[in-house]
Design a protein around this motif. Structure first.
Motif, PDB file in Angstrom:
ATOM      1  N   GLN A   1       0.825  -1.204   0.000  1.00 54.32           N
ATOM      2  CA  GLN A   1       0.000   0.000   0.000  1.00 54.32           C
ATOM      3  C   GLN A   1       0.863   1.261   0.000  1.00 54.32           C
ATOM      4  O   GLN A   1       0.553   2.228  -0.689  1.00 54.32           O
ATOM      5  CB  GLN A   1      -0.932   0.008   1.212  1.00 54.32           C
ATOM      6  CG  GLN A   1      -2.095  -0.953   1.089  1.00 54.32           C
ATOM      7  CD  GLN A   1      -2.991  -0.906   2.310  1.00 54.32           C
ATOM      8  OE1 GLN A   1      -2.520  -0.867   3.442  1.00 54.32           O
ATOM      9  NE2 GLN A   1      -4.290  -0.896   2.072  1.00 54.32           N
TER      10      GLN A   1
ATOM     11  N   GLN B   1       2.317   1.645  -3.460  1.00 52.58           N
ATOM     12  CA  GLN B   1       1.278   2.087  -4.391  1.00 52.58           C
ATOM     13  C   GLN B   1       0.993   3.582  -4.218  1.00 52.58           C
ATOM     14  O   GLN B   1       0.838   4.305  -5.203  1.00 52.58           O
ATOM     15  CB  GLN B   1      -0.003   1.282  -4.187  1.00 52.58           C
ATOM     16  CG  GLN B   1      -1.083   1.624  -5.192  1.00 52.58           C
ATOM     17  CD  GLN B   1      -2.378   0.862  -4.963  1.00 52.58           C
ATOM     18  OE1 GLN B   1      -2.702   0.511  -3.832  1.00 52.58           O
ATOM     19  NE2 GLN B   1      -3.105   0.619  -6.030  1.00 52.58           N
TER      20      GLN B   1
ATOM     21  N   GLN C   1       1.526   6.342  -7.168  1.00 42.91           N
ATOM     22  CA  GLN C   1       0.432   7.194  -7.628  1.00 42.91           C
ATOM     23  C   GLN C   1       0.807   8.668  -7.561  1.00 42.91           C
ATOM     24  O   GLN C   1       0.334   9.463  -8.365  1.00 42.91           O
ATOM     25  CB  GLN C   1      -0.832   6.917  -6.812  1.00 42.91           C
ATOM     26  CG  GLN C   1      -1.463   5.593  -7.158  1.00 42.91           C
ATOM     27  CD  GLN C   1      -2.643   5.242  -6.263  1.00 42.91           C
ATOM     28  OE1 GLN C   1      -2.808   5.789  -5.190  1.00 42.91           O
ATOM     29  NE2 GLN C   1      -3.449   4.295  -6.715  1.00 42.91           N
TER      30      GLN C   1
ATOM     31  N   SER D   1      -2.554   1.786 -11.162  1.00 42.24           N
ATOM     32  CA  SER D   1      -1.776   0.882 -10.316  1.00 42.24           C
ATOM     33  C   SER D   1      -2.710  -0.084  -9.605  1.00 42.24           C
ATOM     34  O   SER D   1      -3.868   0.235  -9.343  1.00 42.24           O
ATOM     35  CB  SER D   1      -0.961   1.671  -9.292  1.00 42.24           C
ATOM     36  OG  SER D   1      -1.807   2.363  -8.411  1.00 42.24           O
ATOM     37  N   LYS D   2      -2.186  -1.262  -9.307  1.00 44.79           N
ATOM     38  CA  LYS D   2      -2.987  -2.300  -8.669  1.00 44.79           C
ATOM     39  C   LYS D   2      -2.088  -3.150  -7.807  1.00 44.79           C
ATOM     40  O   LYS D   2      -0.937  -3.396  -8.132  1.00 44.79           O
ATOM     41  CB  LYS D   2      -3.653  -3.163  -9.726  1.00 44.79           C
ATOM     42  CG  LYS D   2      -4.553  -4.209  -9.115  1.00 44.79           C
ATOM     43  CD  LYS D   2      -5.519  -4.731 -10.125  1.00 44.79           C
ATOM     44  CE  LYS D   2      -6.528  -5.572  -9.534  1.00 44.79           C
ATOM     45  NZ  LYS D   2      -6.795  -6.615  -9.083  1.00 44.79           N
ATOM     46  N   ILE D   3      -2.655  -3.592  -6.692  1.00 44.92           N
ATOM     47  CA  ILE D   3      -1.952  -4.531  -5.819  1.00 44.92           C
ATOM     48  C   ILE D   3      -2.505  -5.915  -6.115  1.00 44.92           C
ATOM     49  O   ILE D   3      -3.704  -6.151  -6.002  1.00 44.92           O
ATOM     50  CB  ILE D   3      -2.154  -4.175  -4.333  1.00 44.92           C
ATOM     51  CG1 ILE D   3      -1.561  -2.797  -4.028  1.00 44.92           C
ATOM     52  CG2 ILE D   3      -1.531  -5.239  -3.445  1.00 44.92           C
ATOM     53  CD1 ILE D   3      -1.825  -2.308  -2.620  1.00 44.92           C
TER      54      ILE D   3
ATOM     55  N   VAL E   1       2.965  -4.793  -6.395  1.00 44.23           N
ATOM     56  CA  VAL E   1       2.400  -3.551  -6.929  1.00 44.23           C
ATOM     57  C   VAL E   1       2.788  -3.463  -8.395  1.00 44.23           C
ATOM     58  O   VAL E   1       3.969  -3.446  -8.743  1.00 44.23           O
ATOM     59  CB  VAL E   1       2.929  -2.322  -6.161  1.00 44.23           C
ATOM     60  CG1 VAL E   1       2.324  -1.048  -6.735  1.00 44.23           C
ATOM     61  CG2 VAL E   1       2.638  -2.434  -4.683  1.00 44.23           C
TER      62      VAL E   1
ATOM     63  N   VAL F   1       1.955  -1.538 -12.212  1.00 44.06           N
ATOM     64  CA  VAL F   1       1.402  -0.326 -12.812  1.00 44.06           C
ATOM     65  C   VAL F   1       1.363  -0.452 -14.331  1.00 44.06           C
ATOM     66  O   VAL F   1       2.095  -1.228 -14.920  1.00 44.06           O
ATOM     67  CB  VAL F   1       2.224   0.931 -12.427  1.00 44.06           C
ATOM     68  CG1 VAL F   1       2.176   1.174 -10.941  1.00 44.06           C
ATOM     69  CG2 VAL F   1       3.650   0.831 -12.901  1.00 44.06           C
TER      70      VAL F   1
END
Length: 123
Positions: free
Chosen positions: A62, A65, A69, A77-79, A88, A90
């Motif tokens: 987190q 991320q 961002q 972006s995504k975990i 993480v 992107v």
């Protein structure tokens, strides 16, 4: 005073009597819904390049991320959970050239970044 009162009542009655109400019915061919489903499936299963910028515990992911961002707000972006760590990732690039250009830019800020080409979507 009487004329003002009569004028207000007549304006109010005209406004009420001329108010419009109606229903809108949208008729859509069922084939459009089928095409949208096919499009979504094709988009999910198509190959594309992503950049992995870091991994670790969920809290660490987190934090990474949030930093990504801030640094690259134009990239999504995504975990993703890939046992036993959170990763993480992107971007979503269709062609390798665009992915490599963005990868070189991201790598300056995140030297541990890796360019990935997964088999399936990791959205």
């Amino acid at each position: 005073m009487k004329t003002t009162f009569i004028s207000l009542i007549s304006i109010f009655s005209v406004a009420i009597s001329s108010a419009q109400q109606g229903n809108i019915n949208v008729e859509q061919d069922e084939k459009i819904t089928e095409l949208l489903k096919i499009y979504k499936t094709a988009n999910e299963s198509s190959d594309y390049f992503r950049i992995q910028v870091g991994f670790g515990s969920y809290a660490k992911a987190q934090n990474i991320q949030a930093k990504v961002q801030e640094d690259f707000p134009e990239l999504s972006s995504k975990i993703d959970f890939d046992s036993p760590t959170y990763r993480v990732r992107v971007g979503r690039f269709k062609d390798k050239l665009t992915a490599e250009r963005k990868f070189s830019e991201v790598r300056k800020k995140y030297p541990d970044a890796m360019l990935l080409q997964p088999k399936k979507s990791t959205r």
